[in-house]
Write a protein that holds these residues in place. Structure first.
Motif, mmCIF file in Angstrom:
data_model
loop_
_atom_site.group_PDB
_atom_site.id
_atom_site.type_symbol
_atom_site.label_atom_id
_atom_site.label_comp_id
_atom_site.label_asym_id
_atom_site.label_seq_id
_atom_site.Cartn_x
_atom_site.Cartn_y
_atom_site.Cartn_z
ATOM 1 N N ARG A 82 0.817 -1.206 0.000
ATOM 2 C CA ARG A 82 0.000 0.000 0.000
ATOM 3 C C ARG A 82 0.856 1.264 0.000
ATOM 4 O O ARG A 82 0.459 2.285 -0.578
ATOM 5 C CB ARG A 82 -0.961 -0.027 1.191
ATOM 6 N N ALA A 85 1.568 1.807 -3.569
ATOM 7 C CA ALA A 85 0.397 2.355 -4.259
ATOM 8 C C ALA A 85 0.267 3.855 -4.006
ATOM 9 O O ALA A 85 0.010 4.637 -4.935
ATOM 10 C CB ALA A 85 -0.870 1.622 -3.809
ATOM 11 N N VAL A 86 0.463 4.281 -2.759
ATOM 12 C CA VAL A 86 0.392 5.706 -2.434
ATOM 13 C C VAL A 86 1.506 6.462 -3.160
ATOM 14 O O VAL A 86 1.289 7.550 -3.724
ATOM 15 C CB VAL A 86 0.488 5.923 -0.908
ATOM 16 N N ALA A 89 0.727 6.890 -6.881
ATOM 17 C CA ALA A 89 -0.326 7.879 -7.093
ATOM 18 C C ALA A 89 0.212 9.294 -6.878
ATOM 19 O O ALA A 89 -0.145 10.223 -7.612
ATOM 20 C CB ALA A 89 -1.499 7.603 -6.160
ATOM 21 N N THR A 179 -2.643 3.681 -11.618
ATOM 22 C CA THR A 179 -3.128 4.267 -10.366
ATOM 23 C C THR A 179 -4.646 4.225 -10.216
ATOM 24 O O THR A 179 -5.164 4.715 -9.207
ATOM 25 C CB THR A 179 -2.636 5.722 -10.224
ATOM 26 N N TRP A 185 -3.580 -1.928 -4.344
ATOM 27 C CA TRP A 185 -3.672 -1.591 -2.921
ATOM 28 C C TRP A 185 -3.369 -2.810 -2.060
ATOM 29 O O TRP A 185 -2.848 -2.680 -0.949
ATOM 30 C CB TRP A 185 -5.060 -1.052 -2.625
ATOM 31 N N PRO A 309 -6.233 4.214 -5.836
ATOM 32 C CA PRO A 309 -5.059 4.974 -5.372
ATOM 33 C C PRO A 309 -5.044 6.422 -5.833
ATOM 34 O O PRO A 309 -4.776 7.328 -5.027
ATOM 35 C CB PRO A 309 -3.892 4.176 -5.968
ATOM 36 N N TYR A 313 -5.337 8.471 -2.375
ATOM 37 C CA TYR A 313 -4.022 8.392 -1.727
ATOM 38 C C TYR A 313 -3.763 9.547 -0.760
ATOM 39 O O TYR A 313 -3.062 9.378 0.264
ATOM 40 C CB TYR A 313 -2.924 8.346 -2.797
#
Length: 327
Positions: A82, A85-86, A89, A179, A185, A309, A313
């Motif tokens: 995760r 993913a953040v 983004a 994204t 995620w 995301p 995010y």
């Protein structure tokens, strides 16, 4: 290596208490990439670190090709997948680059392989994700056994093979697609496979930790595996549904055989015939209930709200701090 035009390469590194390993890691990256014509920025994702180590204290030197180092601090610990993913983004929303290199902070993703991955990225016309395929692992035998078991179960449940992890190069032009893939995620690599984003693999050997000890224990491996499996929940649900239907058919066939032998033949049927019939019936009813459960799970997954995301995010970004700049 063909020079990439204009924008830098961003190296995205999720960090959880591995600050001591960053100084030798970034030094090694800087030395390896100095042989290229690349501009490099580094984005560290602080995944809720809890140790008291000065996260900026290791920035004590000038680098050859590293232009900036920034730390994006998350508001809580999310886990590597995760955090990635953040970070992706954030880059897609706030930065401009040629590509994003994703690697771990501990050195097990070897800096020596980064130029090779970027070479493969360029040879693919900068249009595909390039993953580092693990040709050889460096963990203990016990870990290798459990990891092999995880790969076997993953293939049995999903029909897909696990050949790579997070270490990869992502073209910037693919970030708008990536994204909005909610599956990253839970698991970055599995999400890319599920979304059918084009990728290639480059064989690599896993490196050794630069500092500290690995935090990937049995529990972490199980959680990581469940995250990868959850990406394919619809496939697993359908496969389980087919298996339950097969059990129902076998149970009905077993009951039918017992009834035919009992009613239409003169064969002596021992006293267990009723027990066998009841057992088949019980198994069939359990399979029916499981089949209904899997149908409900599949349908509910399609109607639930998911984490996107690109959209969500910012809820987890606490701050962004630049700790080094060559200018």
């Amino acid at each position: 290596m063909k020079p990439l035009a204009g924008s830098p390469i961003i190296i995205l590194i999720p960090v959880f208490n591995d600050w001591e390993a960053l100084e030798p890691l970034i030094r090694a990256l800087d030395e390896k990439l100095a042989e290229t014509n690349l501009n490099v920025d580094i984005l560290l994702i602080d995944d809720g670190s809890t140790n008291a180590y000065d996260r900026c204290g290791w920035v004590k030197r000038r680098y050859l090709v590293v232009g900036t180092i920034e730390i994006l601090e998350l508001s809580r610990n999310l886990g590597h997948q995760r955090a990635i993913a953040v970070g992706l983004a954030y880059v897609q929303h706030k930065r401009r680059c040629e590509a994003v290199v994703i690697m771990d902070a501990d050195g097990e993703d070897s800096p020596e392989d980064v130029p090779r991955l970027i070479d493969a990225f360029v040879s693919q016309q900068e249009s595909r994700v390039v993953f580092a395929q693990r040709a050889r692992r460096s963990e203990s035998k016990a870990f290798k056994i459990f990891y092999g078991l995880y790969k076997a179960v993953y293939f049995l449940l999903t029909g897909a093979k696990v050949r790579f992890g997070n270490f990869s190069v992502v073209p910037y032009d693919l970030l708008p697609k990536l994204t909005v893939v909610s599956e990253i995620w839970n698991h970055y690599a599995a999400g890319i496979m599920k979304a059918r984003i084009p990728y290639v693999e480059v064989p690599t050997k896993r490196g050794l930790r630069l500092s500290g000890h690995s935090r990937m224990n049995f529990v972490s491996l199980v959680i990581h595996g469940l995250g990868a499996v959850s990406v394919h929940s619809d496939v697993i649900g359908v496969r389980a549904l087919v298996a339950m239907l097969a059990i129902i058919i076998v149970s009905m066939a077993g009951i039918l055989v017992v009834v035919i032998l009992r009613v239409f033949t003169g064969l002596a049927i021992p006293g267990w015939a009723s027990f066998v019939t009841l057992s088949f019936f019980t198994l069939m009813m359990q399979a029916v209930m499981m089949a209904l459960l899997f149908i409900f799970i599949i349908l509910s997954n399609r109607s639930n709200l998911v984490f996107i995301p690109r959209r969500d995010y910012e809820n987890f970004v606490l701050s962004v701090e630049r700790v080094y700049s060559c200018h």
